[in-house]
Write a protein that holds these residues in place. Structure first.
Motif: not given
Length: 299
Positions: A179-187, A206-207, A216-230
């Motif tokens: 229903t959403v019809g996403p361009d990609a899944l982003i973990p 999982l993605a 559905v394509p998976v864009q695993a490197g699109y979003l990155v975590r730059v802050k190592n949160t607790v």
């Protein structure tokens, strides 16, 4: 006399059988085709002789992959996501007697975050109080029933659980994705130090399992975590929100996405999702939805 004897010689006499057949003897072997004429193979010939080279190669690769998978299961048998013992019967992804111990989220759901509602209404208390940035989210399991399995999936090296979880998401939340019809899944990404220590990102596993089943394509490197949160489980909602500020960044400016689904293992307060959505929207993504393996009950 010599001429008369030659006239009485039968066609093909004194010739080898294959030569006689080539002259048109219907009772002899199959006729040799003329140049440029393609003769269809007999129905009794093996199918692989009628295959094109690419088809034979693909078939061989498929058989090799199946053999390799069988060998892996023999050497490293799958573990049940619920009891963590070797799956029985062999060939399944979960012990049949354990399947009912994972409780699927049943309606009524919060129309925003997907938590199961403990009282009548359209939204849970969190979503009535907080203006979340995502469009809508859904979760698969009740948190209490899935928590031990998700813990091993995240911290116990059981990345193999992703295959079963992905299958379940595709079966029960597949309509939501379509229903959403996403361009990609982003973990939801891990910080590089945490991923190096853990060896993998469970949300990415999982993605990929979901994406492969639903196409559905998976864009695993699109979003990155730059802050190592607790770890956020030790913080209250306000601390989580402050801790997550500017925690993410976009690493793929060459990829343009309009509508995406974020994938994570657990949904709690929505702080992680909101910060990820904020980063995605700044990069031009218009609509962000999410799917989580589990979440608690909304009050």
């Amino acid at each position: 006399m010599e001429k008369k004897r030659r006239e009485h010689i039968q066609p093909g006499a004194g010739q080898r059988p294959e030569e006689a057949g080539a002259l048109g003897n219907k009772s002899g072997p199959r006729a040799v085709p003329e140049p440029g004429i393609r003769v269809s193979p007999k129905a009794g010939e093996p199918p692989n002789k009628r295959m094109r080279p690419k088809e034979r190669t693909d078939r061989a690769k498929k058989k090799a992959a199946e053999a390799y998978k069988g060998l892996l299961q023999l050497l490293f048998p799958l573990r049940c996501p619920v009891c963590d013992d070797i799956v029985r019967p062999s060939g399944e992804k979960i012990c049949l007697e354990c399947l009912g111990r994972l409780k699927l989220l049943a309606p009524p759901w919060c129309m925003k975050c997907g938590k199961r509602l403990a009282e009548e209404g359209e939204f849970c208390a969190d979503c009535r109080r907080i203006q979340h940035l995502f469009r809508r989210g859904r979760a698969l399991y009740e948190y209490e029933s899935a928590a031990p399995a998700i813990y091993r999936f995240k911290y116990g090296g059981r990345r193999e659980y992703a295959d079963f979880f992905g299958e379940q998401v595709a079966e029960y939340l597949g309509d939501f994705v379509r229903t959403v019809g996403p361009d990609a899944l982003i973990p939801i990404p891990l910080h590089r130090k945490r991923q190096a220590a853990r060896g993998y990102n469970q949300a990415e596993c999982l993605a990929r399992a979901v994406g492969s089943r639903l196409g559905v394509p998976v864009q695993a490197g699109y979003l990155v975590r730059v802050k190592n949160t607790v770890p956020l489980k030790y913080e209250n909602p306000e601390e989580r929100q402050n801790n997550l500020k500017k925690a993410f960044n976009i690493a793929r400016n060459d990829v343009k996405l309009r509508r995406v689904i974020l994938i994570d293992d657990i949904y709690t307060t929505g702080s992680t999702m909101d910060e990820a959505v904020r980063t995605l929207q700044a990069a031009g993504v218009r609509e962000v939805w999410f799917i989580a393996l589990a979440c608690g009950t909304g009050i």
